[in-house]
Design an enzyme around this catalytic site. Structure first.
Site, PDB file in Angstrom:
ATOM      1  N   LYS A   8       0.838  -1.207   0.000  1.00 11.16           N
ATOM      2  CA  LYS A   8       0.000   0.000   0.000  1.00 11.16           C
ATOM      3  C   LYS A   8       0.873   1.257   0.000  1.00 11.16           C
ATOM      4  O   LYS A   8       0.634   2.198  -0.756  1.00 11.16           O
ATOM      5  CB  LYS A   8      -0.896   0.006   1.242  1.00 11.16           C
ATOM      6  CG  LYS A   8      -1.567   1.349   1.511  1.00 11.16           C
ATOM      7  CD  LYS A   8      -2.370   1.349   2.785  1.00 11.16           C
ATOM      8  CE  LYS A   8      -1.615   1.716   4.021  1.00 11.16           C
ATOM      9  NZ  LYS A   8      -1.376   3.160   4.211  1.00 11.16           N
TER      10      LYS A   8
ATOM     11  N   ARG B 297      -3.760  10.670   4.463  1.00 10.80           N
ATOM     12  CA  ARG B 297      -2.611  11.562   4.470  1.00 10.80           C
ATOM     13  C   ARG B 297      -1.712  11.417   3.242  1.00 10.80           C
ATOM     14  O   ARG B 297      -1.129  12.385   2.756  1.00 10.80           O
ATOM     15  CB  ARG B 297      -1.776  11.194   5.700  1.00 10.80           C
ATOM     16  CG  ARG B 297      -1.363  12.292   6.529  1.00 10.80           C
ATOM     17  CD  ARG B 297      -0.454  11.740   7.584  1.00 10.80           C
ATOM     18  NE  ARG B 297       0.861  12.306   7.386  1.00 10.80           N
ATOM     19  CZ  ARG B 297       1.175  13.536   7.673  1.00 10.80           C
ATOM     20  NH1 ARG B 297       0.283  14.337   8.180  1.00 10.80           N
ATOM     21  NH2 ARG B 297       2.387  13.997   7.462  1.00 10.80           N
TER      22      ARG B 297
ATOM     23  N   CYS C 264      -3.968  13.223  13.234  1.00 11.44           N
ATOM     24  CA  CYS C 264      -4.769  12.004  13.263  1.00 11.44           C
ATOM     25  C   CYS C 264      -4.522  11.319  14.593  1.00 11.44           C
ATOM     26  O   CYS C 264      -3.727  11.804  15.394  1.00 11.44           O
ATOM     27  CB  CYS C 264      -4.446  11.109  12.070  1.00 11.44           C
ATOM     28  SG  CYS C 264      -2.848  10.354  12.159  1.00 11.44           S
TER      29      CYS C 264
ATOM     30  N   ARG D 205       1.497  14.818  13.287  1.00 11.77           N
ATOM     31  CA  ARG D 205       1.832  14.589  11.874  1.00 11.77           C
ATOM     32  C   ARG D 205       1.924  15.866  11.029  1.00 11.77           C
ATOM     33  O   ARG D 205       1.094  16.117  10.138  1.00 11.77           O
ATOM     34  CB  ARG D 205       0.864  13.573  11.253  1.00 11.77           C
ATOM     35  CG  ARG D 205       0.794  12.304  12.074  1.00 11.77           C
ATOM     36  CD  ARG D 205       0.149  11.173  11.356  1.00 11.77           C
ATOM     37  NE  ARG D 205       0.977  10.605  10.305  1.00 11.77           N
ATOM     38  CZ  ARG D 205       0.616   9.556   9.592  1.00 11.77           C
ATOM     39  NH1 ARG D 205      -0.538   8.989   9.803  1.00 11.77           N
ATOM     40  NH2 ARG D 205       1.406   9.092   8.648  1.00 11.77           N
TER      41      ARG D 205
ATOM     42  N   ASP E 202       4.929   0.812  12.009  1.00 11.39           N
ATOM     43  CA  ASP E 202       3.695   0.181  11.513  1.00 11.39           C
ATOM     44  C   ASP E 202       3.556  -1.275  11.958  1.00 11.39           C
ATOM     45  O   ASP E 202       2.539  -1.905  11.680  1.00 11.39           O
ATOM     46  CB  ASP E 202       3.633   0.267   9.976  1.00 11.39           C
ATOM     47  CG  ASP E 202       3.275   1.672   9.507  1.00 11.39           C
ATOM     48  OD1 ASP E 202       2.954   2.523  10.351  1.00 11.39           O
ATOM     49  OD2 ASP E 202       3.316   1.919   8.284  1.00 11.39           O
TER      50      ASP E 202
ATOM     51  N   ILE F 226       8.874   7.112  16.608  1.00 18.28           N
ATOM     52  CA  ILE F 226       8.381   7.824  15.416  1.00 18.28           C
ATOM     53  C   ILE F 226       7.125   8.614  15.784  1.00 18.28           C
ATOM     54  O   ILE F 226       7.007   9.803  15.455  1.00 18.28           O
ATOM     55  CB  ILE F 226       8.055   6.850  14.261  1.00 18.28           C
ATOM     56  CG1 ILE F 226       9.221   5.901  14.004  1.00 18.28           C
ATOM     57  CG2 ILE F 226       7.659   7.617  13.000  1.00 18.28           C
ATOM     58  CD1 ILE F 226      10.370   6.434  13.225  1.00 18.28           C
TER      59      ILE F 226
ATOM     60  N   ARG G  74      -8.605  -0.039   4.937  1.00 19.54           N
ATOM     61  CA  ARG G  74      -7.713   0.936   4.301  1.00 19.54           C
ATOM     62  C   ARG G  74      -6.405   0.281   3.861  1.00 19.54           C
ATOM     63  O   ARG G  74      -5.786   0.730   2.891  1.00 19.54           O
ATOM     64  CB  ARG G  74      -7.373   2.063   5.287  1.00 19.54           C
ATOM     65  CG  ARG G  74      -8.515   2.990   5.562  1.00 19.54           C
ATOM     66  CD  ARG G  74      -8.020   4.180   6.322  1.00 19.54           C
ATOM     67  NE  ARG G  74      -6.863   4.767   5.638  1.00 19.54           N
ATOM     68  CZ  ARG G  74      -6.036   5.627   6.174  1.00 19.54           C
ATOM     69  NH1 ARG G  74      -6.212   6.034   7.406  1.00 19.54           N
ATOM     70  NH2 ARG G  74      -5.023   6.100   5.491  1.00 19.54           N
TER      71      ARG G  74
HETATM   72  C1  UD1 Z   1       4.716   6.890   6.227  1.00 21.64           C
HETATM   73  C2  UD1 Z   1       3.785   5.715   6.100  1.00 21.64           C
HETATM   74  C3  UD1 Z   1       3.203   5.328   7.444  1.00 21.64           C
HETATM   75  C4  UD1 Z   1       4.318   5.117   8.462  1.00 21.64           C
HETATM   76  C5  UD1 Z   1       5.267   6.311   8.490  1.00 21.64           C
HETATM   77  C6  UD1 Z   1       6.497   6.087   9.363  1.00 21.64           C
HETATM   78  C7  UD1 Z   1       2.920   5.947   3.854  1.00 21.64           C
HETATM   79  C8  UD1 Z   1       1.742   6.177   2.981  1.00 21.64           C
HETATM   80  N1  UD1 Z   1       2.721   6.042   5.172  1.00 21.64           N
HETATM   81  O1  UD1 Z   1       3.925   8.000   6.675  1.00 21.64           O
HETATM   82  O2  UD1 Z   1       2.457   4.124   7.281  1.00 21.64           O
HETATM   83  O3  UD1 Z   1       3.760   4.957   9.748  1.00 21.64           O
HETATM   84  O4  UD1 Z   1       5.753   6.594   7.154  1.00 21.64           O
HETATM   85  O5  UD1 Z   1       7.187   4.973   8.938  1.00 21.64           O
HETATM   86  O6  UD1 Z   1       3.986   5.620   3.382  1.00 21.64           O
HETATM   87  N2  UD1 Z   1       7.379  14.474  10.348  1.00 21.64           N
HETATM   88  C9  UD1 Z   1       7.668  15.790  10.615  1.00 21.64           C
HETATM   89  N3  UD1 Z   1       7.495  16.695   9.597  1.00 21.64           N
HETATM   90  C10 UD1 Z   1       7.059  16.342   8.374  1.00 21.64           C
HETATM   91  C11 UD1 Z   1       6.793  14.994   8.105  1.00 21.64           C
HETATM   92  C12 UD1 Z   1       6.957  14.074   9.132  1.00 21.64           C
HETATM   93  O7  UD1 Z   1       8.065  16.151  11.715  1.00 21.64           O
HETATM   94  O8  UD1 Z   1       6.940  17.212   7.507  1.00 21.64           O
HETATM   95  C13 UD1 Z   1       7.544  13.485  11.417  1.00 21.64           C
HETATM   96  C14 UD1 Z   1       6.289  12.683  11.726  1.00 21.64           C
HETATM   97  O9  UD1 Z   1       5.425  13.364  12.609  1.00 21.64           O
HETATM   98  C15 UD1 Z   1       6.860  11.411  12.317  1.00 21.64           C
HETATM   99  C16 UD1 Z   1       8.150  11.228  11.505  1.00 21.64           C
HETATM  100  O10 UD1 Z   1       8.467  12.508  10.957  1.00 21.64           O
HETATM  101  O11 UD1 Z   1       7.200  11.613  13.668  1.00 21.64           O
HETATM  102  C17 UD1 Z   1       8.055  10.219  10.390  1.00 21.64           C
HETATM  103  O12 UD1 Z   1       6.871  10.467   9.622  1.00 21.64           O
HETATM  104  P1  UD1 Z   1       6.806  10.215   8.066  1.00 21.64           P
HETATM  105  O13 UD1 Z   1       7.905   9.312   7.654  1.00 21.64           O
HETATM  106  O14 UD1 Z   1       6.682  11.515   7.373  1.00 21.64           O
HETATM  107  O15 UD1 Z   1       5.418   9.472   7.924  1.00 21.64           O
HETATM  108  P2  UD1 Z   1       4.554   9.473   6.625  1.00 21.64           P
HETATM  109  O16 UD1 Z   1       5.449   9.596   5.457  1.00 21.64           O
HETATM  110  O17 UD1 Z   1       3.417  10.414   6.758  1.00 21.64           O
END
Ligand code: UD1
Length: 420
Positions: free
Chosen positions: A22, A92, A116, A121, A307, A329, A399
């Site tokens: 996914k 997201r 969420c 996030r 995850d 995370i 999902r």
């Molecule tokens: C992706 C995955 C999700 C997984 C997550 C972490 C997809 C569709 N989803 O989500 O299933 O749980 O990676 O492995 O691939 N952060 C910031 N600023 C930002 C972006 C992120 O501070 O602009 C932080 C987040 O709050 C979190 C960490 O960075 O603490 C990692 O998040 P991120 O890797 O961005 O998660 P997603 O890409 O949204």
């Protein structure tokens, strides 16, 4: 709304074929916005999130078709640059249409995703990376309004407070494909799903090196073309079935899985006393001795995936001794703790830690799913619990898990859907 009912206590046995990932598919579908030519994506899981992303693509002017496990994306003469709140608020990953839209159309208006249940996030890293490429960004009425004349390359440090970001790396990498010059993303996410996206982009004509490592180099090109690509297997679905095998004391043979995407989980399972038998595309597990407690810390890839945290917690609940989870995370990703405790688990949460004292048995109870992976954790607990567990709000599971109930039924589980 439907609920999932499980009568626990069956040792699950047999073969299961893992679906496509996914988390690979969603950004890969967004990447099709970078071209006017057709794209064909194979091994696509048919999920609620897949259908949401296809709706978004259609709202942005693409024609899409999902036939068996193949998605075809074709352009239409209509283009649109607005990704609506109704989509981005439910999923997201749809925020990663921002990079491709602004790179291709030089303008985009994409709803901010908001928080969420698993935490705040933010999207600051996405915006930082795109601004560095010359995109002008304003926040207006809950939307990111992005404009650019021509994107230009930059050396971007993309690490954040919690390490690298998967979707921010995806967004910036996709935009950089059409920027002028060589972009370097430092502290890039190393997740296999990011590397899979890069492989698709390369097939579309992008010049990318270093994907899968923390430093990605992208030499911008003028245009990208169509491509055909096969999605990697879903390592989180695979990990969930591995734990289903162990937690029920069964013998599941996982097929269409890449064990080297699951090294952190496999390592921990070996530590707890499990023998792992794998080939390049299959995994089978054997409980060797009495299970030992383990400690895990969630980290970006190749660390232990957040995850898989909820599913691992369910396994720890019936593993003798005291196991500790540290969530690095999403420090608030513990909504499943209270539900597992309702099933007789002994879990105490202390800040970003959960201390799990193994119990002899869990007992079935009505519980509520809070997010996708927490729901998977509750399914695992239900599979080993005595009596009946009913899990409400299962749309979360839909999902991200393709036919989870059917796949578990085929392995012998007593699991079915009921109307709430
Ligand atoms: C992706 C995955 C999700 C997984 C997550 C972490 C997809 C569709 N989803 O989500 O299933 O749980 O990676 O492995 O691939 N952060 C910031 N600023 C930002 C972006 C992120 O501070 O602009 C932080 C987040 O709050 C979190 C960490 O960075 O603490 C990692 O998040 P991120 O890797 O961005 O998660 P997603 O890409 O949204």
């Amino acid at each position: 709304m439907d609920k999932l009912v499980i009568e626990g206590g069956v040792k699950l046995k047999g073969d299961v074929t893992i679906s496509g990932s996914k988390n690979s598919l969603l950004p890969i579908l967004a990447a099709t916005l970078l071209t006017d030519e057709p794209c064909i994506i194979n091994n696509a899981p048919n999920l609620r999130d897949t259908n949401t992303m296809l709706k978004i693509l259609r709202s942005l002017g693409k024609n899409t078709e999902l036939d068996k496990a193949t998605v075809s994306v074709l352009s239409t003469p209509k283009t649109n640059f607005v990704a609506d709140y109704k989509f981005v608020s439910t999923m997201r990953a749809s925020f990663c249409v921002l990079g491709p839209l602004v790179a291709k159309l030089k303008k985009a208006k994409v709803s901010l995703p908001g928080g969420c249940v698993i935490g705040a996030r933010p999207v600051d890293l996405h915006l930082k990376g795109l601004k560095a490429l010359g995109v002008n960004i304003n926040i207006e009425s809950g939307y990111v309004v992005a404009k650019a004349k021509r994107l230009h390359a930059e050396h971007i440090y993309l690490g954040g407070e919690y390490g690298s970001s998967v979707l921010a790396t995806d967004n910036v990498m996709m935009a950089a494909c059409l920027a002028k010059g060589k972009t370097i993303i430092e502290s890039a996410a190393c997740e296999p799903e990011v590397a899979d996206l890069a492989e698709l982009l390369i097939k579309m004509g992008a010049k990318i090196k270093g994907h899968g490592s923390p430093i990605i180099e992208i030499e911008g090109v003028k245009n990208l073309g169509g491509a055909e690509h096969t999605i990697i297997p879903d390592r989180i679905e695979a990990g969930t079935f591995m734990l289903a095998s162990l937690i029920t004391g069964g013998d599941i043979h996982l097929k269409n899985v890449f064990p080297y995407h699951l090294s952190a989980l496999i390592d921990k399972l070996k530590e707890t006393g499990v023998k792992v038998i794998s080939t390049s595309k299959s995994i089978r597990l054997r409980r060797q001795i009495r299970l030992k407690p383990i400690n895990i810390t969630t980290l970006p890839f190749p660390g232990f995936p957040t995850d898989m945290q909820a599913q691992m917690m369910s396994f720890m609940c019936i593993t003798p001794g005291i196991s500790v989870i540290t969530e690095k995370i999403y420090p608030d990703r513990f909504m499943h703790v209270a539900e597992l405790n309702r099933m007789g688990a002994h879990i105490q949460r202390e800040g970003p830690h959960a201390i799990v004292e193994g119990v002899k048995r869990l007992s079935g109870a009505p519980v509520m799913a809070s997010d996708l992976r927490a729901s998977a954790g509750l399914v695992l607990a239900g599979l080993v619990a005595t009596g009946k567990t009913s899990i409400s709000r299962i749309y979360h599971l839909e999902r991200g898990y393709e036919d989870l109930d059917k796949k578990l039924q085929a392995l012998g589980a007593r699991i079915w859907e009921e109307k709430e």
